[in-house]
Write a protein that holds these residues in place. Sequence first.
Motif, PDB file in Angstrom:
ATOM      1  N   TRP A 195       0.746  -1.202   0.080  1.00 34.12           N
ATOM      2  CA  TRP A 195      -0.006  -0.037   0.090  1.00 34.12           C
ATOM      3  C   TRP A 195       1.023   1.186  -0.115  1.00 34.12           C
ATOM      4  N   ALA A 196       2.127   1.124   0.675  1.00 32.11           N
ATOM      5  CA  ALA A 196       3.138   2.182   0.571  1.00 32.11           C
ATOM      6  C   ALA A 196       3.299   2.666  -0.911  1.00 32.11           C
ATOM      7  N   PHE A 197       3.830   1.633  -1.593  1.00 26.18           N
ATOM      8  CA  PHE A 197       4.202   1.723  -3.144  1.00 26.18           C
ATOM      9  C   PHE A 197       3.053   2.372  -3.959  1.00 26.18           C
ATOM     10  N   LEU A 198       1.791   1.621  -3.666  1.00 26.76           N
ATOM     11  CA  LEU A 198       0.622   2.203  -4.369  1.00 26.76           C
ATOM     12  C   LEU A 198       0.350   3.632  -4.069  1.00 26.76           C
ATOM     13  N   LEU A 199       0.327   4.107  -2.764  1.00 22.15           N
ATOM     14  CA  LEU A 199      -0.068   5.375  -2.637  1.00 22.15           C
ATOM     15  C   LEU A 199       1.010   6.344  -3.346  1.00 22.15           C
ATOM     16  N   ASN A 200       2.239   6.016  -3.243  1.00 21.28           N
ATOM     17  CA  ASN A 200       3.355   6.773  -3.903  1.00 21.28           C
ATOM     18  C   ASN A 200       3.135   6.828  -5.265  1.00 21.28           C
ATOM     19  N   GLY A 201       2.628   5.882  -5.946  1.00 21.51           N
ATOM     20  CA  GLY A 201       2.488   5.936  -7.304  1.00 21.51           C
ATOM     21  C   GLY A 201       1.330   7.190  -7.558  1.00 21.51           C
ATOM     22  N   LEU A 202       0.456   6.899  -6.649  1.00 21.84           N
ATOM     23  CA  LEU A 202      -0.948   7.842  -6.958  1.00 21.84           C
ATOM     24  C   LEU A 202      -0.567   9.399  -6.474  1.00 21.84           C
ATOM     25  N   SER A 203       0.401   9.545  -5.537  1.00 25.06           N
ATOM     26  CA  SER A 203       0.833  10.673  -5.104  1.00 25.06           C
ATOM     27  C   SER A 203       1.319  11.575  -6.269  1.00 25.06           C
ATOM     28  N   PHE A 204       1.894  11.166  -7.497  1.00 23.06           N
ATOM     29  CA  PHE A 204       2.455  11.951  -8.501  1.00 23.06           C
ATOM     30  C   PHE A 204       1.413  12.647  -9.342  1.00 23.06           C
ATOM     31  N   ALA A 205       0.114  12.329  -8.888  1.00 23.37           N
ATOM     32  CA  ALA A 205      -0.814  13.144  -9.696  1.00 23.37           C
ATOM     33  C   ALA A 205      -0.937  14.717  -9.336  1.00 23.37           C
ATOM     34  N   ALA A 206      -0.307  14.955  -7.976  1.00 20.31           N
ATOM     35  CA  ALA A 206      -0.510  16.286  -7.440  1.00 20.31           C
ATOM     36  C   ALA A 206       0.434  17.101  -8.178  1.00 20.31           C
ATOM     37  N   PRO A 207       1.625  16.729  -8.382  1.00 20.48           N
ATOM     38  CA  PRO A 207       2.559  17.633  -9.202  1.00 20.48           C
ATOM     39  C   PRO A 207       2.304  17.786 -10.608  1.00 20.48           C
ATOM     40  N   ILE A 208       1.599  16.610 -11.269  1.00 20.42           N
ATOM     41  CA  ILE A 208       1.340  16.725 -12.662  1.00 20.42           C
ATOM     42  C   ILE A 208       0.180  17.812 -12.825  1.00 20.42           C
ATOM     43  N   ILE A 209      -0.775  17.945 -11.836  1.00 19.25           N
ATOM     44  CA  ILE A 209      -1.908  18.942 -11.796  1.00 19.25           C
ATOM     45  C   ILE A 209      -1.332  20.336 -11.703  1.00 19.25           C
ATOM     46  N   GLY A 210      -0.368  20.445 -10.779  1.00 16.31           N
ATOM     47  CA  GLY A 210       0.292  21.664 -10.451  1.00 16.31           C
ATOM     48  C   GLY A 210       0.959  22.190 -11.791  1.00 16.31           C
ATOM     49  N   LEU A 211       1.726  21.432 -12.321  1.00 14.58           N
ATOM     50  CA  LEU A 211       2.533  21.793 -13.583  1.00 14.58           C
ATOM     51  C   LEU A 211       1.671  22.264 -14.698  1.00 14.58           C
ATOM     52  N   LEU A 212       0.225  21.556 -14.595  1.00 14.02           N
ATOM     53  CA  LEU A 212      -0.640  21.936 -15.839  1.00 14.02           C
ATOM     54  C   LEU A 212      -1.579  23.113 -15.542  1.00 14.02           C
ATOM     55  N   LEU A 213      -1.667  23.519 -14.150  1.00 18.49           N
ATOM     56  CA  LEU A 213      -2.042  24.706 -13.828  1.00 18.49           C
ATOM     57  C   LEU A 213      -1.349  25.921 -13.965  1.00 18.49           C
ATOM     58  N   MET A 214      -0.050  25.593 -14.054  1.00 23.56           N
ATOM     59  CA  MET A 214       0.664  26.937 -14.071  1.00 23.56           C
ATOM     60  C   MET A 214       0.376  28.061 -15.276  1.00 23.56           C
ATOM     61  N   ARG A 215       0.655  29.264 -14.950  1.00 12.74           N
ATOM     62  CA  ARG A 215       0.542  30.337 -15.925  1.00 12.74           C
ATOM     63  C   ARG A 215       1.864  30.525 -16.672  1.00 12.74           C
ATOM     64  N   THR A 216       2.008  29.882 -17.948  1.00 16.31           N
ATOM     65  CA  THR A 216       3.252  29.907 -18.563  1.00 16.31           C
ATOM     66  C   THR A 216       3.634  31.141 -18.743  1.00 16.31           C
ATOM     67  N   HIS A 217       3.002  32.346 -18.936  1.00 15.34           N
ATOM     68  CA  HIS A 217       3.270  33.730 -19.259  1.00 15.34           C
ATOM     69  C   HIS A 217       4.209  34.165 -18.221  1.00 15.34           C
ATOM     70  N   GLU A 218       4.101  33.746 -17.016  1.00 15.69           N
ATOM     71  CA  GLU A 218       4.671  34.227 -15.836  1.00 15.69           C
ATOM     72  C   GLU A 218       6.006  33.680 -15.406  1.00 15.69           C
ATOM     73  N   LEU A 219       6.460  32.507 -16.336  1.00 16.61           N
ATOM     74  CA  LEU A 219       7.558  31.948 -16.010  1.00 16.61           C
ATOM     75  C   LEU A 219       8.644  32.991 -16.518  1.00 16.61           C
ATOM     76  N   HIS A 220       9.895  32.947 -16.011  1.00 18.02           N
ATOM     77  CA  HIS A 220      11.120  33.473 -16.406  1.00 18.02           C
ATOM     78  C   HIS A 220      11.828  32.624 -17.315  1.00 18.02           C
ATOM     79  N   ARG A 221      11.548  32.903 -18.678  1.00 19.52           N
ATOM     80  CA  ARG A 221      11.928  32.099 -19.666  1.00 19.52           C
ATOM     81  C   ARG A 221      13.567  32.229 -19.738  1.00 19.52           C
ATOM     82  N   ILE A 222      14.019  30.896 -20.030  1.00 20.30           N
ATOM     83  CA  ILE A 222      15.661  30.883 -20.127  1.00 20.30           C
ATOM     84  C   ILE A 222      15.824  30.159 -21.495  1.00 20.30           C
ATOM     85  N   GLU A 223      16.373  30.670 -22.227  1.00 20.23           N
ATOM     86  CA  GLU A 223      16.536  30.291 -23.815  1.00 20.23           C
ATOM     87  C   GLU A 223      17.101  28.800 -23.841  1.00 20.23           C
TER      88      GLU A 223
END
Length: 453
Positions: A202-230
């Motif tokens: 169950w610890a392994f399974l919950l770890n796998g599911l926990s990666f949904a949180a950073p994926i959602i966070g990355l998708l919700l970011m405002r890309t125009h507010e990022l400091h672009r590095i070439e």
Amino acid sequence: MSTGPGADSAPGHTSTTKRAPGRNLGAPPGGSRGMFSSLKIRNYRLFATGQVVSNTGTWMQRIAQDWLVLSLTGSASAVGITIALQFLPMMLFGLYGGVLADRLPKRPLLLCTQAAMGLTGLALGALTLAGHVSVWHVYLAAFLLGLVTVVDNPARQTFVSEMVGKDQVANAVSLNSANFQSARLVGPAIAGVLITAVGSGWAFLLNGLSFAAPIIGLLLMRTHELHRIEVQPRAKGQLREGLRYVAGRPELIWPIVLVGFIGTFGFNFPIWLSAFVSKVFHGDAGTYGLFNTLIAAGSLVGALLAARRGHSRLRLLVAAAVLFSVLLLVTAFAPGFWLFAALLVPIGVFGLTVNVTANSSVQMATDPDMRGRVMALFMMVFTGGTPIGAPLVGWVTDTYGARIGMAAGGAVSLAAAVTIGLVLSRVGNLRLSVNRHGVTFVPSGRAHLATAA
């Protein structure tokens, strides 16, 4: 080991300004605007929220993985082999991961790596819950996770400046470490309860599911507010260019060498703590979780103190490395359970101070277009030595006992810290002074004390 975030399109090439080789020994870069100043930036808040969830899952899996291997084999060396396999890809391919991080857009790259890491946890959880898990399954999962980390680590490290801008890099690095250590307080405790109650799966399974949180966070970011590095175009010789860049800068190469020794020989807690629990104190998974939680508590304090400072000095790095190494030696021979447990807290404080101070000082001294390769080298040296150090430390621990194994790691780390401290003092034209004010570095030929680190 996460890091994180922008207004100027790309941080200016301030790090290319000519400076005396030892300047970073005393003069602080631009300071932070408060302990939690980076969290005022929306994109970084999303990143930090996702990371605290996935980091909690990661710590649950680490504890479950170590305990599962120990349960299946009864060997500290087997735990060391698991750790070695997880970090072997970083040693072999780490620099190539940095080249990819410089060539590819960070946000889409992180979406891919986070998804892959989640799938690894889900697969190991399914095998364990089905009752078909063997040691080689854990070895394979550790190796695959290491392959993904080769790209994920430098991408996450360098994405920090894109989210917050160069003035907040030191603060964001410290808060990322505080985030990681906060999860380390919760993850081992949850893992200990889960392992005892329903098993490691169950610890392994919950770890796998926990990666949904950073994926959602990355998708919700405002890309125009990022400091672009070439993004760097594909070209021949980029890996060699990164190595030459680091080799010509003492303020980069010596911190990297120091964290290499500390990471290889001083950060082997899964081996030492599992051996102390099973062979010295005769505890269970709950005891192992407690020890990891105590180190995490100290690490969280160290991360928050680093965030409050908002700058990094190499003198602080050396001092923290010395104190960390001495504490390993003292703790190795602690006679009782509770004294051993209590000493894990300051070990966490100074171990985290070494990590954060080295990380932020290297990032701030590096040009933006080289940061992926430099941070890949940093992580390769810091964690890539584990395939060498972990089996060796595991063998010493199995052969001579947990106390000798831990003391040996502390002794090697102390020798490295003292040696590199003396090298940096020569680079910075400093000498050691012992007087009524204590032990300090002072400029050679000067009567007044150097500013305290």
